[in-house]
Each structure stands twice: as structure tokens, then as C-alpha cells.
Motif scaffolding. Structure first.
Motif, PDB file in Angstrom:
ATOM      1  N   GLU A 189       2.183   1.674  -3.479  1.00 61.43           N
ATOM      2  CA  GLU A 189       1.141   2.203  -4.362  1.00 61.43           C
ATOM      3  C   GLU A 189       0.981   3.706  -4.155  1.00 61.43           C
ATOM      4  O   GLU A 189       0.849   4.480  -5.105  1.00 61.43           O
ATOM      5  CB  GLU A 189      -0.178   1.456  -4.100  1.00 61.43           C
ATOM      6  CG  GLU A 189      -1.285   1.777  -5.078  1.00 61.43           C
ATOM      7  CD  GLU A 189      -2.209   2.889  -4.609  1.00 61.43           C
ATOM      8  OE1 GLU A 189      -2.829   3.518  -5.471  1.00 61.43           O
ATOM      9  OE2 GLU A 189      -2.285   3.134  -3.390  1.00 61.43           O
ATOM     10  N   ARG A 190       1.026   4.146  -2.902  1.00 57.80           N
ATOM     11  CA  ARG A 190       0.960   5.579  -2.600  1.00 57.80           C
ATOM     12  C   ARG A 190       2.135   6.316  -3.232  1.00 57.80           C
ATOM     13  O   ARG A 190       1.969   7.363  -3.857  1.00 57.80           O
ATOM     14  CB  ARG A 190       0.966   5.801  -1.082  1.00 57.80           C
ATOM     15  CG  ARG A 190       1.042   7.290  -0.704  1.00 57.80           C
ATOM     16  CD  ARG A 190       1.709   7.530   0.659  1.00 57.80           C
ATOM     17  NE  ARG A 190       2.982   6.885   0.857  1.00 57.80           N
ATOM     18  CZ  ARG A 190       4.166   7.377   0.456  1.00 57.80           C
ATOM     19  NH1 ARG A 190       4.252   8.517  -0.205  1.00 57.80           N
ATOM     20  NH2 ARG A 190       5.292   6.727   0.703  1.00 57.80           N
ATOM     21  N   LYS A 211       0.841  -1.208   0.000  1.00 54.95           N
ATOM     22  CA  LYS A 211       0.000   0.000   0.000  1.00 54.95           C
ATOM     23  C   LYS A 211       0.870   1.250   0.000  1.00 54.95           C
ATOM     24  O   LYS A 211       0.560   2.235  -0.672  1.00 54.95           O
ATOM     25  CB  LYS A 211      -0.951   0.009   1.192  1.00 54.95           C
ATOM     26  CG  LYS A 211      -2.070  -0.988   1.044  1.00 54.95           C
ATOM     27  CD  LYS A 211      -3.033  -0.908   2.196  1.00 54.95           C
ATOM     28  CE  LYS A 211      -4.105  -1.960   1.997  1.00 54.95           C
ATOM     29  NZ  LYS A 211      -5.135  -1.901   2.994  1.00 54.95           N
ATOM     30  N   ASP A 212       1.948   1.216   0.749  1.00 51.19           N
ATOM     31  CA  ASP A 212       2.857   2.356   0.780  1.00 51.19           C
ATOM     32  C   ASP A 212       3.519   2.547  -0.591  1.00 51.19           C
ATOM     33  O   ASP A 212       3.699   3.668  -1.057  1.00 51.19           O
ATOM     34  CB  ASP A 212       3.918   2.147   1.863  1.00 51.19           C
ATOM     35  CG  ASP A 212       4.746   3.389   2.143  1.00 51.19           C
ATOM     36  OD1 ASP A 212       4.216   4.510   2.020  1.00 51.19           O
ATOM     37  OD2 ASP A 212       5.927   3.226   2.491  1.00 51.19           O
TER      38      ASP A 212
END
Length: 151
Positions: A117-118, A114-115
Motif C-alpha cells: 500500500e505504501r 502495508k508495504d
């Protein structure tokens, strides 16, 4: 550079905080000649500096991603702006201009997918001039070593 210099470098690679006495004991010199040799290697650029190796996982940076990037253009202006943009992204810990199908190989550290993707959305994909990228998550590091020194 001679064999003693190489042995001094090997000691410093293992422990950059070693005392002159410890280095001297390891290479068979007294502290004063060790200091002279170290200072000479610093002044000549052989020793570029002293750092601390930090465990990324201790900082909650569990994932390493290798990203191959192709740019639209190879002009000096595009390459310069790309380099400046990368320098402003702390998660990019290495950036190499490479030969082959891609232009750059980046090593990026992040907390998790997720990090990452951010980071892609907010930082990497906002850099003008990127034509294509391909990402690979490192599953396990089999070898990570200092420079090989002939001692």
C-alpha cells in the motif's frame, strides 16, 4: 551452440560457481576447452552474466505482487518515461510490455500488504500516465525454473 554447449549451460545454471574442472567432468571435456566454449558463449551474448539467487524471504520480502497496468497513451515519450520511473523503483523486479487488455505486467516484491500500500501511494500511483491497474498477490509459486536446455 551444440549439445556440449547446452550441457555446459545446464551445469552453470545449477551452479555458476562450478570450477572448470567440475564443468569439464560433467560434460566430458578438459578444463581448457570448457573455458574456450564458456568465453565464446559470453562474447556472443548467450551467457549474459553471473548472478546470485537471493531468497526474498530472507530479506523480509515475503509477498510477491503481479500488477497489470494500462497507460493513458502509447507514445514513445510516455512509454519511455514509464520505463524510467519503473527502473527507479527497486521493488519492481520485472516489467514486461504485454499484449492483451493491459499494457504492462509487473512483478513486485514487498514485505507485506502495508508495504505494498505504501509503494502504491508513494511510488507507483505518482507515475504520470497510468490509467488503470490491477493487483494480484501470489499465494504460492508452483514452478520457477531456469531456461529449458536440450542436453
Amino acid at each position: 551452440m551444440d549439445r556440449i554447449d547446452a550441457r555446459i549451460l545446464a551445469v552453470l545454471q545449477q551452479n555458476a560457481r562450478a570450477s572448470l574442472q567440475e564443468i569439464g567432468d560433467a560434460v566430458g571435456l578438459s578444463p581448457s576447452p570448457c573455458w574456450t566454449r564458456i568465453r565464446r558463449m559470453e562474447e556472443s551474448g548467450v551467457i549474459q552474466g553471473y548472478t546470485v539467487r537471493i531468497n526474498p524471504e530472507a530479506l523480509d520480502l515475503r509477498d510477491t505482487v503481479l500488477v497489470m497496468v494500462t497507460l493513458d497513451s502509447h507514445s514513445d515519450n510516455t512509454l519511455g518515461k514509464f520505463g524510467e520511473a519503473l527502473a527507479a523503483i527497486p521493488e519492481v523486479v520485472e516489467a514486461h510490455l504485454v499484449s492483451g487488455e493491459y499494457d504492462y505486467l509487473l512483478r513486485i516484491v514487498v514485505r507485506d500488504t502495508k508495504d505494498y500500500e505504501r509503494l502504491l501511494r508513494e511510488r507507483l500511483y505518482k507515475i504520470k500516465g497510468i490509467r488503470h491497474s490491477q493487483s494480484s498477490f501470489v499465494l504460492r509459486t508452483l514452478k520457477k525454473a531456469d531456461l529449458p536446455l536440450a542436453t
